[in-house]
Design a protein around this motif. Structure first.
Motif, PDB file in Angstrom:
ATOM      1  N   VAL A   1       0.841  -1.637  -0.352  1.00 31.32           N
ATOM      2  CA  VAL A   1      -0.254  -0.384   0.079  1.00 31.32           C
ATOM      3  C   VAL A   1       0.893   1.166   0.151  1.00 31.32           C
ATOM      4  CG1 VAL A   1      -1.597   1.069   1.031  1.00 31.32           C
ATOM      5  CG2 VAL A   1      -1.750  -0.889   1.396  1.00 31.32           C
ATOM      6  N   ILE A   2       0.637   2.148  -0.814  1.00 33.35           N
ATOM      7  CA  ILE A   2       1.288   3.179  -1.145  1.00 33.35           C
ATOM      8  C   ILE A   2       1.128   4.541  -0.280  1.00 33.35           C
ATOM      9  CG2 ILE A   2       2.581   5.239  -2.951  1.00 33.35           C
ATOM     10  CD1 ILE A   2       2.105   2.832  -4.599  1.00 33.35           C
ATOM     11  N   PHE A   3      -0.218   4.362  -0.482  1.00 32.38           N
ATOM     12  CA  PHE A   3      -0.865   5.442   0.720  1.00 32.38           C
ATOM     13  C   PHE A   3      -2.417   5.291   0.545  1.00 32.38           C
ATOM     14  CE2 PHE A   3      -1.543   8.224  -2.668  1.00 32.38           C
ATOM     15  CZ  PHE A   3      -2.740   8.752  -3.397  1.00 32.38           C
ATOM     16  N   GLU A   4      -2.990   5.678   1.447  1.00 27.26           N
ATOM     17  CA  GLU A   4      -4.378   5.879   1.699  1.00 27.26           C
ATOM     18  C   GLU A   4      -4.631   6.946   2.291  1.00 27.26           C
ATOM     19  OE1 GLU A   4      -5.686   0.763   3.215  1.00 27.26           O
ATOM     20  OE2 GLU A   4      -4.745   2.588   4.837  1.00 27.26           O
ATOM     21  N   GLU A   5      -6.467   6.894   1.932  1.00 26.73           N
ATOM     22  CA  GLU A   5      -6.603   8.726   1.677  1.00 26.73           C
ATOM     23  C   GLU A   5      -8.676   8.145   1.421  1.00 26.73           C
ATOM     24  OE1 GLU A   5      -6.060  11.743  -0.712  1.00 26.73           O
ATOM     25  OE2 GLU A   5      -6.106  11.012  -2.341  1.00 26.73           O
ATOM     26  N   ASP A   6      -9.164   9.186   2.608  1.00 28.31           N
ATOM     27  CA  ASP A   6     -10.654   9.313   3.133  1.00 28.31           C
ATOM     28  C   ASP A   6     -10.657  10.660   2.098  1.00 28.31           C
ATOM     29  OD1 ASP A   6     -11.285   7.498   4.845  1.00 28.31           O
ATOM     30  OD2 ASP A   6     -10.266   8.666   6.487  1.00 28.31           O
ATOM     31  N   PRO A   7     -11.504  10.735   1.138  1.00 24.86           N
ATOM     32  CA  PRO A   7     -12.089  11.206  -0.129  1.00 24.86           C
ATOM     33  C   PRO A   7     -12.907  12.976   0.262  1.00 24.86           C
ATOM     34  CG  PRO A   7     -14.047   9.881   0.521  1.00 24.86           C
ATOM     35  CD  PRO A   7     -12.948   9.432   1.091  1.00 24.86           C
ATOM     36  N   VAL A   8     -12.262  13.501  -0.399  1.00 24.69           N
ATOM     37  CA  VAL A   8     -13.300  15.128  -0.040  1.00 24.69           C
ATOM     38  C   VAL A   8     -14.453  14.773  -0.166  1.00 24.69           C
ATOM     39  CG1 VAL A   8     -13.376  17.259  -1.002  1.00 24.69           C
ATOM     40  CG2 VAL A   8     -10.903  15.922  -1.351  1.00 24.69           C
ATOM     41  N   VAL A   9     -14.714  14.540  -0.946  1.00 23.84           N
ATOM     42  CA  VAL A   9     -16.585  13.963  -1.127  1.00 23.84           C
ATOM     43  C   VAL A   9     -16.456  13.093  -1.676  1.00 23.84           C
ATOM     44  CG1 VAL A   9     -16.742  15.380  -3.188  1.00 23.84           C
ATOM     45  CG2 VAL A   9     -18.535  15.538  -1.407  1.00 23.84           C
ATOM     46  N   CYS A  10     -17.894  11.552  -1.102  1.00 19.62           N
ATOM     47  CA  CYS A  10     -18.631  11.014  -1.930  1.00 19.62           C
ATOM     48  C   CYS A  10     -19.538  10.896  -2.484  1.00 19.62           C
ATOM     49  CB  CYS A  10     -17.664   9.320  -0.777  1.00 19.62           C
ATOM     50  SG  CYS A  10     -18.153   8.674  -1.798  1.00 19.62           S
TER      51      CYS A  10
ATOM     52  N   TYR B   1     -10.301  12.684  -4.419  1.00 15.30           N
ATOM     53  CA  TYR B   1      -9.547  12.288  -3.988  1.00 15.30           C
ATOM     54  C   TYR B   1      -8.279  13.330  -3.977  1.00 15.30           C
ATOM     55  CZ  TYR B   1     -11.899   7.836  -2.638  1.00 15.30           C
ATOM     56  OH  TYR B   1     -12.815   7.006  -2.356  1.00 15.30           O
ATOM     57  N   CYS B   2      -7.540  14.102  -2.747  1.00 15.59           N
ATOM     58  CA  CYS B   2      -6.380  14.803  -2.994  1.00 15.59           C
ATOM     59  C   CYS B   2      -6.053  13.995  -4.034  1.00 15.59           C
ATOM     60  CB  CYS B   2      -5.983  15.675  -2.030  1.00 15.59           C
ATOM     61  SG  CYS B   2      -7.342  16.927  -1.529  1.00 15.59           S
ATOM     62  N   LEU B   3      -4.759  13.569  -2.978  1.00 17.16           N
ATOM     63  CA  LEU B   3      -3.667  13.048  -3.863  1.00 17.16           C
ATOM     64  C   LEU B   3      -3.765  11.821  -4.816  1.00 17.16           C
ATOM     65  CD1 LEU B   3      -1.952  11.078   0.055  1.00 17.16           C
ATOM     66  CD2 LEU B   3      -1.613  13.309  -1.520  1.00 17.16           C
ATOM     67  N   GLN B   4      -4.706  11.121  -5.066  1.00 18.67           N
ATOM     68  CA  GLN B   4      -5.281  10.023  -6.342  1.00 18.67           C
ATOM     69  C   GLN B   4      -5.332  11.051  -6.905  1.00 18.67           C
ATOM     70  OE1 GLN B   4      -8.159  10.301  -7.409  1.00 18.67           O
ATOM     71  NE2 GLN B   4      -7.304   8.927  -9.110  1.00 18.67           N
TER      72      GLN B   4
END
Length: 386
Positions: free
Chosen positions: A27-36, A288-291
């Motif tokens: 896993v490179i990174f994980e993140e929650d969405p800004v909005v979904c 997603y910001c990073l994705q």
């Protein structure tokens, strides 16, 4: 963090780069969405998911029964289902369901306070309901996005402690001209529905108060938001039955039990395919910001997945990645990736307004400029002439 966003050039803009080595499968990174937001038809067809994070609200057995149309079906190893129905809650005003009070509170504080219908009896006449119904008439399954994420974006800005900062965060997803936004919006809606963009726009304007977002409620602003989700929206999929299958297959079983389980799962998927086709997951779209900083490659070294069975995105390495390498994912589905360079770039140009120059495309730069369909037709003609 073990990754960083770097500027590349005036064409690509920015990209995501590794700061350390990653092995394939890590896993490179994980993140929650800004909005979904869940897809409109997906929700309408009874795919029960948390309105905020898309976590399944059905048990694996309930999910399997519905998708296979077998109400008497019983799953072995029911303890491997992690759906906790005791934590499910709902908005007392509009009836929307959440997987937990945490998600309900987060949604309310982020956007739901603005978007709540308040009284169920008013839903049919509410502009947001009408916007959703109009969208459903324009986009039947298979779905790739939903316009209903736009009200959540706008409400998130309005409810933010610092609206200017929230607006700046969403504007980071936008890097196009007005004409480019218009082109993407038309492609996103589909040519035969382009004339209805004004209807969608008017319904959104009726539904949202202009406080702090008036520039997004103009025709150009609306097209910018459509282009934003059209080019940055990431598909999200969750499934109670899929999680159960994964955990079932990870068990230490005897050879006889393993064979029995495999046969059961094969028959289950056969029944689900017969009744529900390929539409098995709770599906939606998120930002997603990073994705979103990941550039495309037709030879991706990473892919997005959902290891937690909710909208938390996990970017997983497909190959070994060295420190300093750019991390790229595919904007195209697996089937399209197998098509010709010309076909791939035709789709990328129509949907994202760029031409891919990844190693695979560079290697195929001198291939004929024909679509994969044309190649197949040529092969069929050659076969007939032999």
């Amino acid at each position: 963090m073990d990754i960083e966003i770097q500027s590349i050039d005036n064409i690509k803009g920015k990209g995501l780069f590794a700061k350390k080595d990653f092995h394939a499968g890590s896993v490179i990174f994980e993140e929650d969405p800004v909005v979904c937001c869940q897809f409109s038809w997906n929700a309408a067809y009874g795919y029960k998911a948390c309105d905020h994070c898309l976590r399944p609200l059905e048990t694996a057995e309930e999910n399997a029964r519905r998708l296979s149309a077998k109400p008497e079906l019983h799953l072995p190893y029911p303890n491997l289902c992690h759906t906790d129905k005791s934590t499910i809650t709902y908005c007392s005003l509009c009836g929307i369901h959440y997987c937990s009070t945490k998600c309900q509170t987060t949604a309310y504080n982020q956007y739901h306070r603005t978007l709540c219908f308040e009284r169920k009896s008013d839903i049919d006449d509410h502009p947001l309901y009408q916007l959703n119904e109009m969208w459903k008439q324009m986009h039947y399954p298979p779905e790739t996005s939903t316009i209903m994420i736009i009200p959540r974006i706008l409400a998130t800005i309005q409810q933010a402690v610092n609206p200017e900062e929230a607006q700046a965060q969403f504007l980071e997803f936008c890097h196009r001209t007005v004409n480019e936004d218009s082109k993407i919006a038309h492609k996103f809606l589909g040519e035969k529905f382009v004339d209805q963009i004004s209807t969608l726009h008017n319904l959104l304007v009726k539904a949202m108060k202009p406080d702090g977002i008036s520039h997004f409620l103009t025709q150009e602003g609306f097209q910018t938001l459509i282009a934003l989700i059209g080019t940055n929206g990431q598909g999200v999929g969750t499934s109670a039955i899929s999680e159960w299958v994964t955990k079932s297959l990870q068990q230490q079983l005897s050879p006889e039990e393993t064979v029995k389980l495999d046969q059961f799962i094969d028959k289950l998927y056969e029944d689900m395919d017969s009744h529900s086709g390929s539409f098995l997951n709770n599906e939606g779209v998120a930002l997603y910001c990073l994705q979103s900083a990941c550039n495309h490659s037709c030879m991706p070294n990473a892919e997005a997945t959902y290891l937690h069975n909710n909208s938390k995105l996990s970017l997983v390495a497909l190959t070994d990645i060295s420190a300093g390498d750019e991390i790229c994912m595919s904007y195209l589905d697996e089937c399209t990736l197998q098509r010709s360079r010309y076909s791939r770039n035709k789709e990328l140009g129509e949907n994202y307004l760029f031409t891919c120059t990844c190693p695979k495309c560079e290697l195929q730069a001198h291939d004929p400029n024909v679509t994969s369909d044309e190649e197949e037709e040529d092969d069929e003609m050659d076969d007939m002439s032999e």
